[in-house]
Design a protein around this motif. Structure first.
Motif, mmCIF file in Angstrom:
data_model
loop_
_atom_site.group_PDB
_atom_site.id
_atom_site.type_symbol
_atom_site.label_atom_id
_atom_site.label_comp_id
_atom_site.label_asym_id
_atom_site.label_seq_id
_atom_site.Cartn_x
_atom_site.Cartn_y
_atom_site.Cartn_z
ATOM 1 N N ALA A 168 15.225 -25.673 -2.455
ATOM 2 C CA ALA A 168 15.885 -24.636 -1.802
ATOM 3 C C ALA A 168 16.787 -23.980 -2.762
ATOM 4 O O ALA A 168 17.581 -24.730 -3.643
ATOM 5 N N GLN A 169 17.101 -22.747 -2.735
ATOM 6 C CA GLN A 169 17.978 -21.951 -3.588
ATOM 7 C C GLN A 169 19.119 -21.592 -2.587
ATOM 8 O O GLN A 169 19.105 -21.339 -1.709
ATOM 9 N N SER A 170 20.180 -21.516 -3.408
ATOM 10 C CA SER A 170 21.384 -20.561 -2.930
ATOM 11 C C SER A 170 22.085 -19.939 -3.943
ATOM 12 O O SER A 170 22.262 -20.310 -5.017
ATOM 13 N N VAL A 171 22.981 -19.014 -3.353
ATOM 14 C CA VAL A 171 23.645 -18.041 -4.200
ATOM 15 C C VAL A 171 24.972 -18.025 -3.696
ATOM 16 O O VAL A 171 25.304 -17.544 -2.594
ATOM 17 N N THR A 172 26.048 -17.905 -4.852
ATOM 18 C CA THR A 172 27.344 -17.939 -4.264
ATOM 19 C C THR A 172 28.020 -16.770 -5.113
ATOM 20 O O THR A 172 27.999 -16.821 -6.383
ATOM 21 N N GLN A 173 28.534 -15.785 -4.477
ATOM 22 C CA GLN A 173 29.184 -14.729 -4.997
ATOM 23 C C GLN A 173 30.794 -14.922 -4.883
ATOM 24 O O GLN A 173 31.193 -15.077 -3.737
ATOM 25 N N LEU A 174 31.586 -15.279 -5.908
ATOM 26 C CA LEU A 174 32.821 -15.687 -5.653
ATOM 27 C C LEU A 174 34.000 -14.759 -4.960
ATOM 28 O O LEU A 174 34.903 -15.366 -4.822
ATOM 29 N N ASP A 175 33.691 -13.680 -5.197
ATOM 30 C CA ASP A 175 34.491 -12.563 -5.027
ATOM 31 C C ASP A 175 33.826 -11.799 -3.685
ATOM 32 O O ASP A 175 32.886 -11.148 -3.865
ATOM 33 N N SER A 176 34.457 -11.532 -2.545
ATOM 34 C CA SER A 176 33.877 -10.818 -1.722
ATOM 35 C C SER A 176 34.464 -9.334 -1.907
ATOM 36 O O SER A 176 33.579 -8.285 -1.463
ATOM 37 N N GLN A 177 35.619 -9.112 -2.452
ATOM 38 C CA GLN A 177 36.016 -8.027 -2.535
ATOM 39 C C GLN A 177 36.740 -7.811 -4.159
ATOM 40 O O GLN A 177 37.326 -8.578 -4.529
ATOM 41 N N VAL A 178 36.540 -6.676 -4.793
ATOM 42 C CA VAL A 178 37.117 -6.454 -5.808
ATOM 43 C C VAL A 178 37.535 -5.161 -6.324
ATOM 44 O O VAL A 178 36.684 -4.104 -6.428
ATOM 45 N N PRO A 179 38.899 -5.106 -6.284
ATOM 46 C CA PRO A 179 39.359 -3.626 -6.746
ATOM 47 C C PRO A 179 39.739 -3.539 -7.991
ATOM 48 O O PRO A 179 40.472 -4.475 -8.472
ATOM 49 N N VAL A 180 39.346 -2.616 -8.772
ATOM 50 C CA VAL A 180 39.822 -2.251 -10.150
ATOM 51 C C VAL A 180 40.215 -0.682 -10.199
ATOM 52 O O VAL A 180 39.787 -0.215 -9.489
ATOM 53 N N PHE A 181 40.788 -0.349 -11.702
ATOM 54 C CA PHE A 181 40.983 0.861 -11.653
ATOM 55 C C PHE A 181 40.248 1.657 -12.585
ATOM 56 O O PHE A 181 39.558 0.955 -13.446
ATOM 57 N N GLU A 182 39.873 2.776 -12.480
ATOM 58 C CA GLU A 182 38.789 3.499 -13.104
ATOM 59 C C GLU A 182 39.146 3.422 -14.705
ATOM 60 O O GLU A 182 40.237 3.286 -15.286
ATOM 61 N N ALA A 196 30.745 0.474 -4.516
ATOM 62 C CA ALA A 196 29.436 0.047 -3.922
ATOM 63 C C ALA A 196 29.650 -1.324 -3.644
ATOM 64 O O ALA A 196 30.351 -2.122 -3.968
ATOM 65 N N GLU A 197 28.715 -1.807 -2.975
ATOM 66 C CA GLU A 197 28.495 -3.373 -2.792
ATOM 67 C C GLU A 197 27.319 -3.914 -3.574
ATOM 68 O O GLU A 197 26.433 -3.160 -3.676
ATOM 69 N N TYR A 198 27.685 -5.012 -4.119
ATOM 70 C CA TYR A 198 26.680 -5.676 -5.304
ATOM 71 C C TYR A 198 26.388 -6.892 -4.871
ATOM 72 O O TYR A 198 27.132 -7.722 -4.364
ATOM 73 N N PHE A 199 24.987 -7.046 -4.983
ATOM 74 C CA PHE A 199 24.474 -8.347 -4.461
ATOM 75 C C PHE A 199 23.705 -9.173 -5.840
ATOM 76 O O PHE A 199 22.699 -8.451 -6.344
ATOM 77 N N CYS A 200 24.081 -10.441 -5.694
ATOM 78 C CA CYS A 200 23.320 -11.147 -6.741
ATOM 79 C C CYS A 200 22.221 -12.072 -5.856
ATOM 80 O O CYS A 200 22.276 -12.285 -4.723
ATOM 81 N N ALA A 201 20.925 -12.138 -6.423
ATOM 82 C CA ALA A 201 20.041 -12.864 -5.886
ATOM 83 C C ALA A 201 19.153 -13.440 -6.890
ATOM 84 O O ALA A 201 19.084 -13.198 -7.984
ATOM 85 N N VAL A 202 18.344 -14.600 -6.164
ATOM 86 C CA VAL A 202 17.514 -15.331 -7.046
ATOM 87 C C VAL A 202 16.167 -15.600 -6.105
ATOM 88 O O VAL A 202 16.176 -15.421 -5.040
ATOM 89 N N SER A 203 15.116 -15.847 -7.148
ATOM 90 C CA SER A 203 13.866 -16.047 -6.392
ATOM 91 C C SER A 203 13.251 -17.098 -7.355
ATOM 92 O O SER A 203 13.369 -17.487 -8.695
ATOM 93 N N ALA A 204 12.262 -17.989 -6.763
ATOM 94 C CA ALA A 204 11.635 -18.991 -7.359
ATOM 95 C C ALA A 204 10.153 -18.711 -6.893
ATOM 96 O O ALA A 204 9.651 -19.825 -6.544
ATOM 97 N N PRO A 205 9.529 -17.891 -7.711
ATOM 98 C CA PRO A 205 8.274 -17.529 -7.551
ATOM 99 C C PRO A 205 6.987 -18.961 -8.054
ATOM 100 O O PRO A 205 5.930 -18.653 -7.441
ATOM 101 N N LEU A 206 7.603 -19.404 -9.028
ATOM 102 C CA LEU A 206 6.582 -20.583 -9.390
ATOM 103 C C LEU A 206 6.430 -21.487 -8.301
ATOM 104 O O LEU A 206 5.309 -22.164 -8.247
#
Lengths: 115, 112
Positions: free
Chosen positions: A1-15, A87-97
């Motif tokens: 099985a695969q899993s993904v961890t996005q280490l930061d739930s929120q990231v504020p930055v200046f323009e 926006a909200e950004y999502f990382c994803a993985v797939s194992a099609p093989l």
């Protein structure tokens, strides 16, 4: 099985500042990697993907990501952000093989750009 | 070219009622996927159609969920009876090539 961890739930930055959104994955088999973005009140849009070849992948809107197999990471970067990148950004993985085309997502990172 | 459309955009129902969500994929896309995001959690896969056949339904939470894709075109996802924990945003995606899934705007389901 695969899993993904996005280490930061929120990231504020200046323009116009640079940003890095972190993504780590876990898998016992080779995976393909994706970043999606969800703007307010819209569906998910594919930013970029890594299937094979060069580990540095360029996507839309000036974003790029680097696949690091030894660190099992796929961090997303942009050298200079704009208000419109909020926006909200999502990382994803797939194992099609393995016969499955489904995407396994991380929890999402909400990017907020401050003027 | 029209994108993936979903209907309704928002549905509020009471516990025990039935709700049917609809997804219209991009024309010509054989693959259709359903995903769900429960509040505060990650987006999770529900199932995958290839034309009218269920290719992978490993993510369906229980038998209260029924997905169909008649004629290999649009798809419906029925929840019967709905429970509080079913609340969330239901996304549909379609693709011609598996690694380019196009997502719809989602249906926000609220069960009270």
């Amino acid at each position: 099985a695969q899993s993904v961890t996005q280490l930061d739930s929120q990231v504020p930055v200046f323009e116009e500042a640079p940003v890095e959104l972190r993504c780590n994955y876990s898998s016992s088999v080779s995976v393909y990697l994706f970043w999606y973005v969800q703007y307010p009140n819209q569906g998910l849009q594919l930013l970029l993907k890594y299937l094979s070849g060069s580990t540095l992948v360029k996507g839309i809107n000036g974003f790029e990501a680097e696949f690091n197999k030894s660190q099992t990471s796929f961090h997303l970067r942009k050298p200079s952000v704009h208000i419109s990148d909020t926006a909200e950004y999502f990382c994803a993985v797939s194992a099609p093989l393995q016969g499955a085309q489904k995407l396994v997502f991380g929890q999402g990172t909400r990017l907020t750009i401050n003027p | 070219e029209a994108g993936v459309t979903q209907f309704p955009s928002h549905s509020v129902i009471e516990k025990g009622q039935t709700v049917t969500l609809r997804c219209d994929p991009i024309s010509g896309h054989d693959n259709l996927y359903w995903y769900r995001r429960v509040m505060g959690k990650e987006i999770k896969f529900l199932l995958h159609f290839v034309k009218e056949s269920k290719q992978d339904e490993s993510g369906m939470p229980n038998n209260r969920f029924l997905a169909e894709r008649t004629g290999g075109t649009y798809s419906t996802l029925k929840v019967q009876p709905a429970e509080l924990e079913d609340s969330g945003v239901y996304f549909c995606a379609s693709s011609q090539r598996w690694h380019e899934q196009y997502f719809g705007p989602g249906t926000r389901l609220t069960v009270t």
